[in-house]
Design an enzyme around this catalytic site. Structure first.
Site, PDB file in Angstrom:
ATOM      1  CG  PHE A   1      57.266   5.515  13.494  1.00  0.00           C
ATOM      2  CD1 PHE A   1      57.877   5.926  14.679  1.00  0.00           C
ATOM      3  CD2 PHE A   1      57.362   4.178  13.144  1.00  0.00           C
ATOM      4  CE1 PHE A   1      58.549   5.017  15.493  1.00  0.00           C
ATOM      5  CE2 PHE A   1      58.034   3.269  13.951  1.00  0.00           C
ATOM      6  CZ  PHE A   1      58.636   3.692  15.128  1.00  0.00           C
TER       7      PHE A   1
ATOM      8  CE  LYS B   1      52.127   7.082   3.313  1.00  0.00           C
ATOM      9  NZ  LYS B   1      51.905   6.880   4.782  1.00  0.00           N
TER      10      LYS B   1
ATOM     11  CB  SER C   1      58.872  -2.281   7.815  1.00  0.00           C
ATOM     12  OG  SER C   1      57.768  -2.252   6.930  1.00  0.00           O
TER      13      SER C   1
ATOM     14  CB  CYS D   1      67.188   2.420  10.421  1.00  0.00           C
ATOM     15  SG  CYS D   1      67.992   3.915   9.876  1.00  0.00           S
TER      16      CYS D   1
HETATM   17  P1  NAD Z   1      56.476   0.954   7.897  1.00  0.00           P
HETATM   18  O1  NAD Z   1      57.026   0.142   6.783  1.00  0.00           O
HETATM   19  O2  NAD Z   1      55.411   0.381   8.731  1.00  0.00           O
HETATM   20  O3  NAD Z   1      55.871   2.313   7.280  1.00  0.00           O
HETATM   21  C1  NAD Z   1      56.622   3.082   6.373  1.00  0.00           C
HETATM   22  C2  NAD Z   1      55.688   3.681   5.337  1.00  0.00           C
HETATM   23  O4  NAD Z   1      55.139   2.652   4.519  1.00  0.00           O
HETATM   24  C3  NAD Z   1      54.515   4.424   5.953  1.00  0.00           C
HETATM   25  O5  NAD Z   1      54.353   5.634   5.261  1.00  0.00           O
HETATM   26  C4  NAD Z   1      53.345   3.470   5.784  1.00  0.00           C
HETATM   27  O6  NAD Z   1      52.137   4.139   5.609  1.00  0.00           O
HETATM   28  C5  NAD Z   1      53.724   2.679   4.556  1.00  0.00           C
HETATM   29  N1  NAD Z   1      53.283   1.279   4.614  1.00  0.00           N
HETATM   30  C6  NAD Z   1      53.376   0.440   5.686  1.00  0.00           C
HETATM   31  N2  NAD Z   1      52.917  -0.787   5.366  1.00  0.00           N
HETATM   32  C7  NAD Z   1      52.529  -0.737   4.077  1.00  0.00           C
HETATM   33  C8  NAD Z   1      51.987  -1.694   3.160  1.00  0.00           C
HETATM   34  N3  NAD Z   1      51.744  -2.947   3.525  1.00  0.00           N
HETATM   35  N4  NAD Z   1      51.714  -1.304   1.916  1.00  0.00           N
HETATM   36  C9  NAD Z   1      51.979  -0.036   1.517  1.00  0.00           C
HETATM   37  N5  NAD Z   1      52.481   0.911   2.342  1.00  0.00           N
HETATM   38  C10 NAD Z   1      52.766   0.571   3.593  1.00  0.00           C
HETATM   39  O7  NAD Z   1      57.718   1.440   8.762  1.00  0.00           O
HETATM   40  P2  NAD Z   1      57.701   2.263  10.128  1.00  0.00           P
HETATM   41  O8  NAD Z   1      57.222   1.360  11.206  1.00  0.00           O
HETATM   42  O9  NAD Z   1      57.040   3.573   9.932  1.00  0.00           O
HETATM   43  O10 NAD Z   1      59.263   2.543  10.314  1.00  0.00           O
HETATM   44  C11 NAD Z   1      60.128   1.670  10.974  1.00  0.00           C
HETATM   45  C12 NAD Z   1      60.952   0.874   9.982  1.00  0.00           C
HETATM   46  O11 NAD Z   1      61.676   1.749   9.142  1.00  0.00           O
HETATM   47  C13 NAD Z   1      62.005   0.013  10.668  1.00  0.00           C
HETATM   48  O12 NAD Z   1      62.055  -1.227  10.011  1.00  0.00           O
HETATM   49  C14 NAD Z   1      63.301   0.781  10.437  1.00  0.00           C
HETATM   50  O13 NAD Z   1      64.475   0.011  10.446  1.00  0.00           O
HETATM   51  C15 NAD Z   1      63.042   1.351   9.089  1.00  0.00           C
HETATM   52  N6  NAD Z   1      63.886   2.506   8.830  1.00  0.00           N
HETATM   53  C16 NAD Z   1      64.929   2.335   7.964  1.00  0.00           C
HETATM   54  C17 NAD Z   1      65.782   3.378   7.704  1.00  0.00           C
HETATM   55  C18 NAD Z   1      66.926   3.225   6.763  1.00  0.00           C
HETATM   56  O14 NAD Z   1      67.442   4.228   6.319  1.00  0.00           O
HETATM   57  N7  NAD Z   1      67.318   2.002   6.438  1.00  0.00           N
HETATM   58  C19 NAD Z   1      65.553   4.622   8.321  1.00  0.00           C
HETATM   59  C20 NAD Z   1      64.474   4.759   9.190  1.00  0.00           C
HETATM   60  C21 NAD Z   1      63.637   3.686   9.425  1.00  0.00           C
END
Ligand code: NAD
Length: 520
Positions: free
Chosen positions: A172, A196, A249, A304
């Site tokens: 997000f 997605k 995450s 991040c």
């Molecule tokens: P999130 O993992 O909750 O969601 C990311 C995506 O995964 C979404 O599209 C969601 O629908 C999907 N998802 C979530 N849980 C799932 C599951 N159990 N099974 C399958 N799909 C699932 O992450 P968020 O809260 O949207 O984003 C924040 C996280 O992203 C933080 O940890 C941040 O550090 C990380 N991030 C990392 C980078 C990088 O480049 N390293 C960049 C931006 C964000």
């Protein structure tokens, strides 16, 4: 009515009227070049984090619709991969122009759905735009190699070919930049794509897709499906999808990495972070504190690349008071208000989680130098606001240190020596980035050599590398072999074919040899 309700993404008229006429509007899928309303009866509200207003409703795409999106991508692939690379590049050249044209509209959508300030939202779009610009040079980026006469009359060359249908799963926190890390590189390499977006802020992806189609991307080359775990699992399991780019995450990222890899797919998974800054006493005080405050509290800590932990070495520890004064001066408000520094966090649940981690820090002995938990923003009393928060005396065994907080919370630690500070950083499981603030070249050189993090800043907070480099998180912050964008990104979305050919007048009657061919 159509125009009124289509303030952001229903503006071009390509969206099915049924999506846009609903109130609140339903976020459409994009399948085979058409923005279509999902048949699903299950939806998630997309909520403005500053006001709690429902901006739109996001459908949990049905399995049939998901299959239709993959099938559209599969059918579009043969013609698109055979489209000249110069033509594919020109689509990107047009896309970058259209993103510039509509950057205000994109930024407003991001602020409405994600909460970050409008200025920060412009940065979100701009850092993605730079990847589109880089993709305009794809012909050079995906060049192969050639060695003539590897044996008498025989030449060998390698070419990079697209994989087929690729998919992207987004978080997000950067609703424009991260989709733009993915599909522009993938499609300019000749792949087709299923995106997605995050279920929390899908609007920017829809606008970008509209622009990509206006730029000339053929139907089916880019498709969008919405949802959460089920559609993500369907992406992992689908036999027609060859590669997955994930950002988010660790829980989701490692699940996707293992599930999709087990199906033989390529996966690149950018995940969580706990980025440290080490401050040496010889650093420029004001410049360092400005950098810490900007990188700690920008985007309400939901980057991040946020610097969420400072390790003060020796006397620099006394700078904490000044740090608190500077953080106190930041303006917290809705992202649409003028002169705002930080907006709300994404959801009520996120706010609750951040506040719990702050409290756990206090209970395990950290000193709360600045507490933003009870902030009230006039006019936006329902917003998910947390003011800048600073915890001092944090140690590595505390939960607030072990977990990624992802909110406007800066943790301060102390170290007696530079070596001890490096040791603290290297012991942390994450490896997205680390920064050093110092006036010493020798210290900087030691840091860049010894620090175990994929992105290193010296006298700068952790930068997101520009697209001619790659985003190089390491340790628990990344799973996979090939990083996002840059040369590694092109390699991720292509596979190598090596061709050996013989063109010479062959003498007849030289007989048959079954021995392993060798070139001598
Ligand atoms: P999130 O993992 O909750 O969601 C990311 C995506 O995964 C979404 O599209 C969601 O629908 C999907 N998802 C979530 N849980 C799932 C599951 N159990 N099974 C399958 N799909 C699932 O992450 P968020 O809260 O949207 O984003 C924040 C996280 O992203 C933080 O940890 C941040 O550090 C990380 N991030 C990392 C980078 C990088 O480049 N390293 C960049 C931006 C964000």
């Amino acid at each position: 009515i159509f125009a009124l309700r289509s303030s952001y993404y229903f503006s071009t008229g390509v969206v099915e009227p049924s999506s846009s006429l609903r109130s609140p509007p339903r976020v459409p899928n994009l399948i085979g070049g058409k923005f279509v309303d999902s048949q699903s009866s299950s939806t998630i509200d997309v909520i403005n984090p500053a006001t709690q207003e429902v901006v739109s409703q996001l459908p949990l795409t049905t399995n049939e619709e998901f299959k239709a999106a993959v099938s559209a991508a599969k059918h579009a692939f043969p013609a698109w991969r055979n489209t000249p690379i110069t033509t594919r590049q020109r689509v990107m050249l047009k896309l970058q122009e259209l993103i510039r044209r509509d950057i205000d509209k994109l930024a407003m959508n991001i602020t409405t759905e994600q909460g970050k300030t409008l200025k920060d939202a412009h940065g979100d779009v701009f850092r993605g735009l730079e990847v589109v610009e880089h993709a305009c040079g794809m012909a050079t980026l995906q060049m192969g190699e050639y060695v003539p006469n590897v044996a008498n009359g025989i030449d060998t060359f390698s070419i990079r070919e697209p994989l087929g249908v690729c998919a992207g799963i987004c978080p997000f926190n950067f609703p424009a930049m991260i989709p733009l890390w993915m599909f522009p590189v993938a499609v300019t390499c000749g792949n087709t794509f299923v995106l997605k977006p995050s279920e929390k802020d899908p609007g920017a992806s829809i606008i970008l897709a509209e622009l990509a189609m206006e730029a000339g991307l053929p139907n089916g080359v880019l498709n969008i499906v919405h949802g959460t775990n089920d559609v993500v699992n369907a992406i992992c399991d689908d036999d027609d999808i060859r590669a997955i780019s994930f950002v988010g995450s660790n829980t989701a990222g490692m699940h996707i990495y293992s599930r999709a890899s087990a199906k033989g797919k390529r996966v690149q998974s950018n995940m969580g972070a706990k980025n440290h800054a080490i401050v040496l006493p010889d650093a420029n005080t004001d410049a360092t504190l400005n950098a810490l405050v900007a990188a700690g509290f920008g985007a309400a800590g939901q980057r991040c690349m946020a610097l969420s932990t400072v390790v003060f070495v020796g006397d620099s520890h006394s700078w904490e008071n000044k740090l608190v004064e500077l953080a106190k001066s930041l303006k917290v408000n809705a992202g649409t208000e003028p002169d705002v520094d930080l907006g709300p966090v994404i959801s009520k649940q996120a706010k609750e989680r951040v506040c719990k981690l702050i409290q756990s820090g206090v209970e395990s002995g950290a000193r709360l130098l600045l507490d933003g938990r009870n902030i009230v923003v006039p006019g936006y009393e329902d917003g998910n606001f947390i003011g800048p928060t600073i915890l001092s005396g944090v140690t590595a065994d505390m939960d607030c240190y072990k977990e990624e907080i992802f909110g406007p919370v800066l943790l301060c630690m102390e170290a007696d020596s530079f070596e001890e500070a490096i040791h603290i950083v290297n012991r942390n499981k994450y490896g997205n980035g680390a920064s050093l603030f110092t006036a010493s070249g020798a210290a900087a050189r030691k840091f860049q050599t010894e620090i175990e993090a994929g992105q290193v800043g010296i006298n700068v907070p952790i930068p997101v590398p520009l697209p001619f480099f790659s985003f190089t998180g390491s340790k628990a912050s990344f799973a996979g072999d090939l990083n996002f964008y840059g040369k590694a990104g092109v390699n991720f979305y292509t596979q190598i074919k090596t061709i050996t050919q013989q063109w010479k007048d062959l003498p007849g009657g030289s007989g048959v040899s079954l021995a392993m061919p060798t070139s001598q």
